[in-house]
Write an enzyme that holds these catalytic residues in place. Structure first.
Site, mmCIF file in Angstrom:
data_model
loop_
_atom_site.group_PDB
_atom_site.id
_atom_site.type_symbol
_atom_site.label_atom_id
_atom_site.label_comp_id
_atom_site.label_asym_id
_atom_site.label_seq_id
_atom_site.Cartn_x
_atom_site.Cartn_y
_atom_site.Cartn_z
ATOM 1 N N ARG A 219 52.276 34.202 62.733
ATOM 2 C CA ARG A 219 52.789 33.028 62.001
ATOM 3 C C ARG A 219 53.787 32.189 62.819
ATOM 4 O O ARG A 219 53.686 30.943 62.811
ATOM 5 C CB ARG A 219 53.390 33.442 60.660
ATOM 6 C CG ARG A 219 52.384 34.148 59.745
ATOM 7 C CD ARG A 219 52.877 34.321 58.317
ATOM 8 N NE ARG A 219 52.875 33.051 57.612
ATOM 9 C CZ ARG A 219 53.936 32.324 57.385
ATOM 10 N NH1 ARG A 219 55.115 32.723 57.781
ATOM 11 N NH2 ARG A 219 53.836 31.181 56.764
ATOM 12 N N TYR B 233 52.189 28.561 63.288
ATOM 13 C CA TYR B 233 52.715 27.507 62.405
ATOM 14 C C TYR B 233 54.170 27.158 62.707
ATOM 15 O O TYR B 233 54.796 26.410 61.945
ATOM 16 C CB TYR B 233 52.665 27.962 60.934
ATOM 17 C CG TYR B 233 51.372 28.583 60.487
ATOM 18 C CD1 TYR B 233 50.188 27.838 60.458
ATOM 19 C CD2 TYR B 233 51.337 29.900 60.056
ATOM 20 C CE1 TYR B 233 49.011 28.424 60.021
ATOM 21 C CE2 TYR B 233 50.153 30.484 59.618
ATOM 22 C CZ TYR B 233 48.996 29.730 59.610
ATOM 23 O OH TYR B 233 47.832 30.306 59.169
ATOM 24 N N CYS C 86 50.927 37.702 77.044
ATOM 25 C CA CYS C 86 51.103 36.858 78.218
ATOM 26 C C CYS C 86 50.828 35.397 77.902
ATOM 27 O O CYS C 86 49.862 34.799 78.410
ATOM 28 C CB CYS C 86 50.217 37.370 79.348
ATOM 29 S SG CYS C 86 50.810 38.977 79.863
ATOM 30 N N TYR D 178 49.936 37.520 55.155
ATOM 31 C CA TYR D 178 49.447 36.905 56.391
ATOM 32 C C TYR D 178 50.120 37.512 57.630
ATOM 33 O O TYR D 178 50.342 36.836 58.618
ATOM 34 C CB TYR D 178 49.618 35.382 56.345
ATOM 35 C CG TYR D 178 49.029 34.791 55.086
ATOM 36 C CD1 TYR D 178 47.655 34.785 54.881
ATOM 37 C CD2 TYR D 178 49.844 34.282 54.068
ATOM 38 C CE1 TYR D 178 47.102 34.287 53.703
ATOM 39 C CE2 TYR D 178 49.293 33.771 52.889
ATOM 40 C CZ TYR D 178 47.927 33.782 52.720
ATOM 41 O OH TYR D 178 47.388 33.286 51.568
#
Ligand code: LLP
Length: 431
Positions: free
Chosen positions: A324, A328, A355, A384
């Site tokens: 997340r 986002y 990486c 999520y």
């Protein structure tokens, strides 16, 4: 920061150590290794009941369809099954897991997009209710099967959400059917012989104010009225989707649940009366609201790197474990689980092992002075979190633990290197 987070009850500071519903974070991190997702059963049940009670006060025919995609762990599904929840699914895999968790097919709704014919056949064989996302999908479904019930996902033109990826209605959205085609869809289904109907929308995810829900609800109810008047359809249910947000940042306020219930159900009850829509069931499909704050990610600090410009805390969870922040720009609260009494006196970037430069769980975060070996707890990851994790960089996925009133159980083993080989074959010429 801590006061708001620790008002949740299941997170507790015992002598500077984070306890999750009576279980020491240090003990389970040691026992099961990190990174580790930890879920508090009590909190999942509390969230479900709070929401159900808030809605039920206004109307008897209310159902909550937990949106499985937020967290499809079998134990989470079982917990919600035992609460009497229904289930919103988006893939055949989710339907498979739901049935495994003993949801009967009459408690499962499927709302997919870009659905293949073989997937439609699987859904029909499973006996779940299908919520149609396109005229194409409806045509293909009716070409081989006449369902007893059909629902149509409408695009109510109003979308909202915490990030553009999470807005699922409006002009740019791939989801749902526009009003003119909605009428066509019901006509077509009716003429084909379908007898029972629902209507659904989902406008987006992570919404903390009531207004967008109300605007979209008004629009969907108008569409329902047109369908009722023009096609003569009576609705068994009207489904307002999910999207109920949860605060992540310290300055964010919670969604006012009572206001949401009062306003959305108030509007609903007025309009079904005015539009002569009978007494359909009122559905919602929350995912995040039910499981988000029940989840904690434990991750161990292995590296401290000080440059002339930055202080990096290197941990063992990257965007393979929690995507997340990278996907986002999401904020997740972070605490030092082994001594969070300490004052927040340094500013760090918390970096994972992947990486890519975007692999940061937090940027410029004020934290207590960190040492290698410290255990960090990333909060609000029950939704999520694991469900979006991957094996990127060939890192096996991490384990998951369920805690309940001082007890704990491993509900998902961490993967091992062999997991990286599952399904792989070498062609004859490379053997
Ligand atoms: N119903 C439908 C049809 C959905 O597509 C979704 C979420 C929900 C219900 C549940 O939404 P919720 O109540 O959880 O907001 N990965 C993103 C969220 C994507 C949500 C996609 N659809 C995130 O981590 O913020």
């Amino acid at each position: 920061m801590s006061s708001k987070i620790f008002s949740n009850g299941h997170l507790e500071n015992r002598g500077g150590v984070l306890y999750i519903d009576g279980v020491s974070s240090l003990e389970i991190a040691e026992k099961f290794d990190t990174p580790l997702y930890v879920l508090a059963e009590r909190r999942i049940r509390e969230n479900y009941r709070r929401l159900y009670d808030a809605l039920k006060k206004h109307y008897d025919k209310v159902r909550i369809y937990y949106s499985a995609k937020a967290n499809t762990s079998l134990s989470v599904l079982k917990i919600l099954e035992s609460e009497g929840a229904y289930l919103d699914t988006v893939s055949p895999g989710e339907v498979f897991l739901a049935l495994r968790a003993s949801f009967t097919s009459d408690r499962i709704l499927f709302t997919g997009t870009s659905v293949r014919d073989d997937e439609l056949k699987f859904l029909v064989d499973s006996g779940v209710t299908i919520n149609i996302d396109s005229l194409s999908q409806l045509r293909r479904l009716l070409s081989f099967h006449l369902p007893e019930m059909i629902s149509v996902r409408v695009n109510p033109e109003i979308g909202a959400g915490h990030h553009e990826h999470c807005i699922t209605a409006g002009r740019d959205s791939k989801f749902g059917i526009w009003e003119d085609d909605v009428i066509k869809a019901y006509k077509y289904a009716r003429e084909a012989g379908v007898k029972k109907f629902g209507i659904q929308m989902h406008i987006g995810s992570g919404i903390l104010t009531v207004e967008p829900f109300l605007l979209a609800a008004e629009k969907m109810l108008e569409i329902a009225r047109h369908v009722h008047e023009e096609v003569g359809v009576d609705f068994d249910f009207i489904d307002f989707g999910g999207g109920l947000g949860v605060p992540y940042r310290p300055e964010e306020e919670s969604l006012d649940l009572d206001l949401y219930a009062e306003k959305v159900l108030g509007l609903y009850l007025r309009r079904i009366g005015e539009y002569d829509l009978g007494e359909p069931w009122f559905f919602i499909e929350p995912g995040r609201y039910i499981v988000c704050d029940a989840g904690v990610l434990l991750t161990r600090v292995n590296t401290l790197k000080i440059t002339p410009f930055k202080k990096f805390v290197g941990v063992d969870a990257g965007f393979n474990t929690l995507i997340r922040p990278a996907m986002y720009g999401s904020y997740h609260p972070i605490i030092v689980a082994n001594r969070f009494d300490s004052a927040e006196e340094e500013v760090y970037d918390v970096a994972g092992p992947i990486c890519e430069s975007g692999d940061l769980l937090a940027r410029d975060r004020r934290l207590p002075r960190i040492s290698e070996g410290d255990l960090l707890a990333v909060l609000n990851v029950g939704a999520y979190g694991f469900s979006m994790s991957s094996q990127y960089n060939s890192r096996p996925r991490c384990g998951e633990v369920l805690v309940k009133d001082g007890e704990y159980a491993l509900i998902r083993r961490k993967e091992d290197f062999e997991s990286l080989l599952i399904g792989q074959e070498l062609p004859s010429w490379l053997k």
